[in-house]
Design a protein around this motif. Structure first.
Motif, PDB file in Angstrom:
ATOM      1  N   PHE A   1      -1.071  -5.205   4.666  1.00 13.86           N
ATOM      2  CA  PHE A   1      -0.429  -3.771   4.620  1.00 13.86           C
ATOM      3  C   PHE A   1       0.210  -3.394   5.944  1.00 13.86           C
ATOM      4  O   PHE A   1      -0.186  -3.841   6.837  1.00 13.86           O
ATOM      5  CB  PHE A   1      -1.640  -2.663   4.063  1.00 13.86           C
ATOM      6  CG  PHE A   1      -2.307  -3.022   2.921  1.00 13.86           C
ATOM      7  CD1 PHE A   1      -1.867  -3.409   1.826  1.00 13.86           C
ATOM      8  CD2 PHE A   1      -3.825  -2.547   2.954  1.00 13.86           C
ATOM      9  CE1 PHE A   1      -2.453  -3.744   0.729  1.00 13.86           C
ATOM     10  CE2 PHE A   1      -4.557  -2.715   1.647  1.00 13.86           C
ATOM     11  CZ  PHE A   1      -3.634  -3.278   0.490  1.00 13.86           C
TER      12      PHE A   1
ATOM     13  N   SER B   1      -6.867  -5.879   3.950  1.00 15.61           N
ATOM     14  CA  SER B   1      -5.666  -6.467   4.720  1.00 15.61           C
ATOM     15  C   SER B   1      -5.869  -7.323   5.567  1.00 15.61           C
ATOM     16  O   SER B   1      -6.324  -7.357   6.590  1.00 15.61           O
ATOM     17  CB  SER B   1      -4.865  -5.100   5.097  1.00 15.61           C
ATOM     18  OG  SER B   1      -3.398  -5.733   5.680  1.00 15.61           O
TER      19      SER B   1
ATOM     20  N   LEU C   1       0.903  -1.178   0.118  1.00 14.77           N
ATOM     21  CA  LEU C   1       0.027   0.197   0.073  1.00 14.77           C
ATOM     22  C   LEU C   1       0.955   1.199  -0.134  1.00 14.77           C
ATOM     23  O   LEU C   1       1.661   1.277   0.689  1.00 14.77           O
ATOM     24  CB  LEU C   1      -0.708  -0.077   1.328  1.00 14.77           C
ATOM     25  CG  LEU C   1      -1.804   1.325   1.455  1.00 14.77           C
ATOM     26  CD1 LEU C   1      -2.611   1.774   0.371  1.00 14.77           C
ATOM     27  CD2 LEU C   1      -2.398   0.934   2.912  1.00 14.77           C
TER      28      LEU C   1
ATOM     29  N   ILE D   1     -11.756  -1.038   7.039  1.00 13.08           N
ATOM     30  CA  ILE D   1     -10.464  -2.144   7.167  1.00 13.08           C
ATOM     31  C   ILE D   1     -11.133  -3.415   6.832  1.00 13.08           C
ATOM     32  O   ILE D   1     -11.836  -3.773   7.910  1.00 13.08           O
ATOM     33  CB  ILE D   1      -9.828  -1.807   8.221  1.00 13.08           C
ATOM     34  CG1 ILE D   1      -9.020  -0.181   8.242  1.00 13.08           C
ATOM     35  CG2 ILE D   1      -8.675  -2.861   8.212  1.00 13.08           C
ATOM     36  CD1 ILE D   1      -8.391   0.206   9.489  1.00 13.08           C
TER      37      ILE D   1
ATOM     38  N   CYS E   1      -5.905   6.284   7.968  1.00 11.64           N
ATOM     39  CA  CYS E   1      -7.052   6.403   8.692  1.00 11.64           C
ATOM     40  C   CYS E   1      -6.913   7.815   9.421  1.00 11.64           C
ATOM     41  O   CYS E   1      -7.868   8.483   9.553  1.00 11.64           O
ATOM     42  CB  CYS E   1      -7.111   5.393   9.963  1.00 11.64           C
ATOM     43  SG  CYS E   1      -7.154   4.040   9.171  1.00 11.64           S
TER      44      CYS E   1
ATOM     45  N   MET F   1      -1.466   2.253   6.852  1.00  7.97           N
ATOM     46  CA  MET F   1      -2.700   2.047   7.132  1.00  7.97           C
ATOM     47  C   MET F   1      -3.161   3.275   8.333  1.00  7.97           C
ATOM     48  O   MET F   1      -4.280   3.952   8.020  1.00  7.97           O
ATOM     49  CB  MET F   1      -3.235   0.816   7.657  1.00  7.97           C
ATOM     50  CG  MET F   1      -3.323  -0.370   6.735  1.00  7.97           C
ATOM     51  SD  MET F   1      -3.497  -2.018   7.410  1.00  7.97           S
ATOM     52  CE  MET F   1      -5.244  -1.970   7.708  1.00  7.97           C
ATOM     53  N   GLU F   2      -2.382   3.461   9.164  1.00 15.60           N
ATOM     54  CA  GLU F   2      -2.746   4.560  10.313  1.00 15.60           C
ATOM     55  C   GLU F   2      -2.598   5.994   9.649  1.00 15.60           C
ATOM     56  O   GLU F   2      -3.351   6.637   9.688  1.00 15.60           O
ATOM     57  CB  GLU F   2      -1.719   4.485  11.248  1.00 15.60           C
ATOM     58  CG  GLU F   2      -2.082   3.399  12.584  1.00 15.60           C
ATOM     59  CD  GLU F   2      -1.197   3.642  13.593  1.00 15.60           C
ATOM     60  OE1 GLU F   2      -2.024   4.296  14.798  1.00 15.60           O
ATOM     61  OE2 GLU F   2      -0.002   3.272  13.791  1.00 15.60           O
TER      62      GLU F   2
ATOM     63  N   LEU G   1      -9.584  -0.717   2.588  1.00 16.55           N
ATOM     64  CA  LEU G   1      -8.308  -1.177   2.702  1.00 16.55           C
ATOM     65  C   LEU G   1      -8.394  -2.782   3.069  1.00 16.55           C
ATOM     66  O   LEU G   1      -8.795  -3.080   4.180  1.00 16.55           O
ATOM     67  CB  LEU G   1      -7.576  -0.559   3.947  1.00 16.55           C
ATOM     68  CG  LEU G   1      -7.341   0.834   3.602  1.00 16.55           C
ATOM     69  CD1 LEU G   1      -6.541   1.449   4.873  1.00 16.55           C
ATOM     70  CD2 LEU G   1      -6.400   1.217   2.468  1.00 16.55           C
TER      71      LEU G   1
ATOM     72  N   ALA H   1       0.499   4.608   0.623  1.00 13.20           N
ATOM     73  CA  ALA H   1      -0.369   5.776   1.409  1.00 13.20           C
ATOM     74  C   ALA H   1      -0.453   7.022   0.695  1.00 13.20           C
ATOM     75  O   ALA H   1      -1.438   7.732   0.786  1.00 13.20           O
ATOM     76  CB  ALA H   1       0.089   5.684   2.838  1.00 13.20           C
TER      77      ALA H   1
END
Length: 156
Positions: free
Chosen positions: A94, A85, A65, A114, A103, A99-100, A83, A67
């Motif tokens: 990912f 994952s 990923l 997610i 978000c 991911m954070e 997302l 971002a």
């Protein structure tokens, strides 16, 4: 997590459909998804008459990923960001920091869904702990039922 924040569905397909019906307006809204990924996101968006924005995962880096690329593709009319994952069909998980970032950047701007339908086959821990951290993150994943069943070698 308060019960009022839960949506219990018969599988991810139904949850994705319900989210699409709640958040997407025909001809006005879109989803943002990484590709390749689970086909139901696009199907549910099209059923609602919503658009689909695709951001390709980086094949050269194991379908990682990116971002920055995903966030650059976001527009105010994007209401759901998916997302998946571990990802279906690539099987990779990912990076949590990527991911954070997604978000955090989209908090209050879009619902980040997610999808951890295959988390049981991943070495990475689930992100369910994030549900209290972000107001606009939705989680699709397995519900762990603990039963005592003869089918599983126990008595009722």
């Amino acid at each position: 997590m308060p019960v009022s924040s839960l949506l219990v569905a018969r599988g991810s397909d139904e949850a994705i459909d319900v989210l699409s019906r709640i958040f997407l307006r025909a001809g006005a809204d879109s989803i943002l998804q990484c590709t390749p990924s689970f086909g139901m996101y696009q199907v549910a968006a099209h059923i609602q008459g919503a658009g689909v924005i695709n951001v390709a995962l980086d094949r050269e880096r194991g379908f990682e990923l990116d971002a920055d690329r995903l966030l650059a593709a976001w527009r105010p009319y994007v209401k759901l960001v998916y997302l998946c994952s571990p990802n279906n069909p690539t099987g990779n998980s990912f990076a949590l920091d990527a991911m954070e970032r997604v978000c955090s950047a989209l908090e209050g701007k879009a619902v980040v869904v997610i999808d951890e339908a295959y988390i049981e086959w991943s070495a990475r821990a689930s992100v369910t702990a994030w549900l209290g951290r972000y107001r606009t993150v939705a989680y699709c994943g397995p519900c762990r039922r603990r039963t005592r069943s003869p089918a599983h070698g126990s008595e009722r």
